[in-house]
Scaffold this active site. Structure first.
Site, PDB file in Angstrom:
ATOM      1  CB  CYS A  21       3.716 -55.245 -49.511  1.00 25.64           C
ATOM      2  SG  CYS A  21       4.689 -54.970 -48.316  1.00 25.64           S
ATOM      3  CB  CYS A  24       7.949 -52.578 -49.218  1.00 26.35           C
ATOM      4  SG  CYS A  24       7.944 -54.371 -49.024  1.00 26.35           S
ATOM      5  CG  ASP A 447     -13.357 -19.491 -73.896  1.00 24.12           C
ATOM      6  OD1 ASP A 447     -14.211 -18.350 -73.868  1.00 24.12           O
ATOM      7  OD2 ASP A 447     -12.343 -19.221 -74.519  1.00 24.12           O
ATOM      8  CG  ASP A 651      -7.185 -19.644 -73.725  1.00 23.56           C
ATOM      9  OD1 ASP A 651      -7.067 -19.433 -72.375  1.00 23.56           O
ATOM     10  OD2 ASP A 651      -7.248 -18.648 -74.373  1.00 23.56           O
ATOM     11  CG  ASP A 655     -10.980 -18.914 -70.744  1.00 27.23           C
ATOM     12  OD1 ASP A 655     -11.223 -17.769 -70.662  1.00 27.23           O
ATOM     13  OD2 ASP A 655     -10.918 -19.420 -71.729  1.00 27.23           O
TER      14      ASP A 655
END
Length: 772
Positions: A21, A24, A447, A651, A655
């Site tokens: 859980c 834990c 682009d 790319d 960019d």
């Protein structure tokens, strides 16, 4: 914490078992961070894995593992030099062993409980005599004692370890709940047999049943986690264990782990590519569907890159290894997926903080419940035995129903399945921010070159002036452009070589970013690029053929004279064709209600032509790379309008500023350079169809995360008061707790069926041979 900026910290992984859980998780993190020299620890409950940053001069990883193990959770060091596949296999073996243990405990609990429970209802329905019920209670005592010792031992051990660490966990709640039911029943039953007090309700069957049902829930949960984590294992299984290394021209089978960068490998038809590399001999179709999500194979030949794990189909290839081991594309993909799966948004961080104090709060609620029932019994004049019975029933139900398993699994389960589904489709989600921003998007900026278009421009027409012919002009331009990395320059050089023209080496070469090049050939000082370049260098005659205006990119070729005048020698028109699936991909984005914008540094006529073909309404043309980020900011905050969420698709290299400025950067065609991409989402394929698919996947994943968090919170908010008021039998509480865990993971697993592609599966045209 900015680990990357520290030169002293090391990063390592531990496999951790025994976590059930969110509390834990909190205890494992607390135990690790308590070790001097540990800077941070991130724990994935669904993966059973801890990522630790520590200073090796102050501590050792074994010390961290020991600290976690003392807290009741078995921690194992993952060797940094081991293969990811081997480590994942070891983790899977431990998970299977843990699941097997839960399975046998569940089987034992149900076998000990169910027959006795059925016998009880049969005797009650038939109105059996008191001696028959007494005999059944003796049997119940025996089965409950076996269950407490065999099944409950693991819970008691976990609770004791937590107590030694002065903390509590889910085992604490279960051990207390089972103990309350068992020892109250033992005292009530033996006291009745001894004649000390009248008969009272006993909960032997409830104690046995709840241990069995909780174990059943943990077994189902372990199975579901194993299923949710299958995507990473499937990716790792793509890499073969051996490869054919060429030694003196002869193939020799070697271990993939021994392959070094620079080695030459033979890949026969039907075999998987062992490592990332470059084709140096041969031509074949390669199936990259498992990595890219594209259903059609792609043609790979000399000079092309291939990715480890892909399948060579119909021709032998000789490749030179470039990226091996943890640097391979497949390893980077797995690392990105694991990083995304361990990420936590603010809502999950809040849930973890709540879960960290949840068990003490529940213990406080159980104490208040006990005091409340004791006071209620005294107020109504109940005898002590009856009061204790109602008190035990309510307290046991509160302790069992309140286990915070579902709260801890709500987000990790959805994130694991969602990112795994994306990885199999070629969509790599880097972090939670990418998921959250993707579902809010309103505008997608695209682009042009390499995103909407193929990125391989072609020379379509040449206008030669000053008594030059086409080939002479092309030879001059190509000679000047030889050392340029710009796609248009490469296209001009490629066209000249295809025409078998003789090129000269320039005596001087200077690149003007975004404008073109300046080069000296013999006595000529050439300018090749945009018209702006020619104008900036000298006085230019503005006249050029009217037929040169059109939907293409013009490269101007000029000669700079000593008197600073520029003579236009000619023009070269180039066109970059639209990808075959770009128009359909843009239409798919419009179906999602997104506005599309084309952003390019190309001339307006060319950008308009591409936008019309792709179905894009808004364009920004002739934008320099450094200006793209400003366009993104303007789209995010338009004058007089509300803030908009904007994605940039490019790319990932040219960019980069725009990708970083956008709310979400989506990098296309990561291939073997995935680690270099700057996008929040990386698409392995260069197909634009993955953009809409990634947005659909993000929306579906966030929807499942919200659903699961809602279910987990509502479950605990509603169930605890019901149990505290004595309206819930402990057996029903155990069943509901197990069901909540399984339902959260089951809901997350539905992401596997989520429709993320519109219509038919995406396809990609085979890459044409170079020069065609």
């Amino acid at each position: 914490m900015e680990v990357a900026n520290s030169s002293t910290l090391r990063q390592a992984h531990l496999s951790v078992s025994g976590m059930n859980c969110a509390s834990c998780v909190a205890h494992v993190q607390k135990a690790a961070k308590a070790v001097e020299g540990v800077s941070d620890c991130q724990v994935s409950l669904s993966r059973g894995r801890a990522q630790v940053w520590f200073d090796p001069q102050k501590t050792d990883l074994a010390v961290v593992a020991e600290a976690i193990s003392r807290g009741g959770y078995a921690a194992h060091i993952e060797q940094a030099d081991g293969s990811q596949a081997a480590q994942e296999q070891q983790r899977l073996v431990r998970q299977k062993l843990e699941a097997q243990n839960w399975k046998w405990r569940a089987v034992a609990g149900i076998v000990l409980w169910l027959p006795v429970e059925l016998a009880h209802w049969i005797l009650t329905a038939r109105g059996a005599s008191h001696p028959a019920h007494l005999t059944l209670q003796w049997i119940s005592l025996a089965t409950a004692t076996v269950a407490i010792i065999y099944i409950g031992w693991g819970f008691y051990r976990g609770a004791w370890r937590a107590l030694k660490q002065k903390t509590s966990n889910m085992d604490t709640l279960i051990a207390l709940g089972a103990s309350v039911a068992y020892f109250y029943s033992l005292a009530a039953f033996l006291g009745h047999v001894a004649g000390w007090w009248a008969a009272a309700d006993v909960y032997f069957m409830e104690a046995t049943g709840l241990l069995g049902l909780i174990s059943l829930g943990h077994w189902l949960e372990a199975r579901a986690r194993e299923s949710a984590g299958s995507a990473i294992r499937q990716l790792l299984e793509l890499t073969p264990s051996t490869a054919l290394k060429l030694v003196d021209g002869q193939p020799m089978e070697v271990s993939v782990a021994s392959v070094q960068a620079g080695d030459r490998l033979l890949v026969r038809p039907g075999q998987r590519v062992a490592v990332d590399g470059q084709v140096v001999q041969g031509r074949s179709s390669v199936d990259e569907s498992m990595l890219s999500g594209e259903s059609l194979p792609v043609v790979r030949q000399v000079g092309d890159k291939v990715i480890g794990g892909t399948v060579n189909q119909d021709g032998a290839l000789v490749i030179q290894a470039t990226q091996v081991g943890s640097h391979s594309a497949l390893s980077q993909i797995v690392q990105l997926v694991e990083k995304a799966q361990s990420a936590k948004p603010p809502v999950q961080q809040l849930a973890d903080r709540i879960a960290g104090i949840f068990v003490p709060v529940v213990l406080g609620i159980a104490l208040i419940t006990a005091l409340g029932w004791w006071g209620w019994g005294r107020y109504h004049g109940w005898d002590s035995l009856h009061t204790w019975g109602r008190l035990a029933n309510a307290v046991c139900s509160v302790l069992i129903i309140a286990c915070p398993c579902a709260l801890g699994l709500a987000l990790p389960a959805s994130l694991m399945v969602g990112t795994g589904r994306g990885a199999k489709r070629g969509i790599l989600i880097r972090d939670m921010d990418a998921l959250q921003h993707a579902e809010k998007l309103q505008v997608v900026v695209l682009d042009k070159t390499g995103t909407l278009t193929t990125g391989r421009p072609r020379v379509t027409k040449i206008w030669a002036l000053e008594q030059l012919d086409e080939n002479a002009l092309l030879a001059l331009a190509a000679s000047a452009e030889q050392y340029s990395e710009h796609p248009l320059a490469k296209a001009i050089v490629r066209e000249a070589r295809e025409r078998k023209l003789k090129l000269q080496d320039p005596q001087q070469f200077h690149n003007e970013p975004g404008l073109g090049v300046e080069a000296t050939l013999d006595t000529r000082q050439l300018l090749v690029g945009s018209e702006t370049l020619l104008r900036d260098k000298g006085t230019l005659d503005t006249a050029y053929p009217a037929s040169a205006s059109g939907p293409w990119t013009l490269v101007h070729v000029g000669q700079l004279k000593p008197d600073k005048s520029v003579v236009r020698l000619g023009l070269i028109a180039l066109a970059d064709p639209l990808k075959s699936d770009s128009a359909a991909a843009v239409a798919d984005l419009h179906k999602l209600g997104l506005k599309t914008v084309l952003l390019s540094g190309d001339n307006r006529a060319t950008v308009m032509a591409i936008a019309r073909q792709a179905g894009i309404d808004v364009i920004h043309a002739q934008v320099q790379p450094q200006e793209k980020a400003e366009v993104i900011r303007q789209l995010q905050r338009p004058d007089g309008q509300a803030r908009r969420y904007v994605a940039m698709v490019g790319d990932g290299v040219n960019d980069a500023p725009a990708l970083a400025t956008a709310d979400l950067g989506i990098a296309l065609g990561g291939g073997a350079d995935i680690a270099k991409e700057t996008g929040g989402i990386v698409l392995v394929s260069d197909s634009l169809s993955g953009v809409a698919a990634s947005i659909r996947l993000s929306r579906a994943t966030m929807r499942k995360i919200r659903q699961n968090l809602f279910l987990a919170f509502v479950y605990n908010v509603l169930a605890i008061p019901i149990a505290a008021f004595g309206l819930l039998n402990p057996l029903w509480a155990a069943g509901a707790m197990a069901l909540s865990d399984v339902s959260v993971i089951g809901n997350a697993l539905l992401l596997r069926r989520a429709k993320i592609d519109d219509g038919q599966p995406p396809t990609q045209r085979p890459k044409p041979p170079a020069g065609t």
